[in-house]
Design a protein around this motif. Sequence first.
Motif, PDB file in Angstrom:
ATOM      1  N   PRO A  56       0.814  -1.212   0.000  1.00  0.00           N
ATOM      2  CA  PRO A  56       0.000   0.000   0.000  1.00  0.00           C
ATOM      3  C   PRO A  56       0.851   1.267   0.000  1.00  0.00           C
ATOM      4  CG  PRO A  56      -0.838  -1.583   1.603  1.00  0.00           C
ATOM      5  CD  PRO A  56       0.478  -2.115   1.103  1.00  0.00           C
ATOM      6  N   GLY A  57       0.440   2.228  -0.796  1.00  0.00           N
ATOM      7  CA  GLY A  57       1.150   3.494  -0.896  1.00  0.00           C
ATOM      8  C   GLY A  57       1.826   3.602  -2.251  1.00  0.00           C
ATOM      9  N   TYR A  58       2.547   4.694  -2.445  1.00  0.00           N
ATOM     10  CA  TYR A  58       3.222   4.944  -3.710  1.00  0.00           C
ATOM     11  C   TYR A  58       4.720   4.915  -3.479  1.00  0.00           C
ATOM     12  CZ  TYR A  58      -1.386   6.315  -5.223  1.00  0.00           C
ATOM     13  OH  TYR A  58      -2.727   6.303  -5.515  1.00  0.00           O
ATOM     14  N   TYR A  59       5.380   4.018  -4.166  1.00  0.00           N
ATOM     15  CA  TYR A  59       6.821   3.823  -4.003  1.00  0.00           C
ATOM     16  C   TYR A  59       7.484   3.799  -5.365  1.00  0.00           C
ATOM     17  CZ  TYR A  59       5.489   1.827   0.541  1.00  0.00           C
ATOM     18  OH  TYR A  59       4.964   1.607   1.782  1.00  0.00           O
ATOM     19  N   GLN A  60       8.643   4.399  -5.467  1.00  0.00           N
ATOM     20  CA  GLN A  60       9.456   4.183  -6.659  1.00  0.00           C
ATOM     21  C   GLN A  60      10.029   2.780  -6.599  1.00  0.00           C
ATOM     22  OE1 GLN A  60      12.378   7.173  -7.631  1.00  0.00           O
ATOM     23  NE2 GLN A  60      13.695   5.671  -8.611  1.00  0.00           N
ATOM     24  N   SER A  61      10.523   2.421  -5.413  1.00  0.00           N
ATOM     25  CA  SER A  61      11.084   1.080  -5.244  1.00  0.00           C
ATOM     26  C   SER A  61      11.287   0.805  -3.763  1.00  0.00           C
ATOM     27  CB  SER A  61      12.423   0.956  -5.978  1.00  0.00           C
ATOM     28  OG  SER A  61      13.408   1.775  -5.388  1.00  0.00           O
TER      29      SER A  61
END
Length: 123
Positions: free
Chosen positions: A105-110
């Motif tokens: 959950p959430g926004y991650y590049q990596s």
Amino acid sequence: MDKIILNELMFYGYHGLFPEEKKLGQRFTVDLELYCDLKTAGESDQMEDSIDYGAVYQVAKNVVEGEAKNLIEAVAEEVANKMFQTFKHLEAIKVKVDKPGPPIPGYYQSAAVEIERERHQHG
């Protein structure tokens, strides 16, 4: 100590906790720092006095594109272990395994892990 640095080696693997990760797979990026004495190689200009970058790539590829693991921590540990087994001049290693767009959950590049190991820890 001297080091050989290899950045952003790219592989396709099937590591992760979720069934879809093991089925679909994804790209993984590996950064390596191989610590060894490069003075002899620098003076002799002979490959046998250093560590072959192409062979390093192949060892990493065999691990990352090999058996699926749940954790990238386990991938990094196996990369380190295989490097020590393969390269007699290797004294220490830093391994970073990066997993772009992890399915959490959430926004991650990596999400990535980085480990450092020394030969004396591996017999």
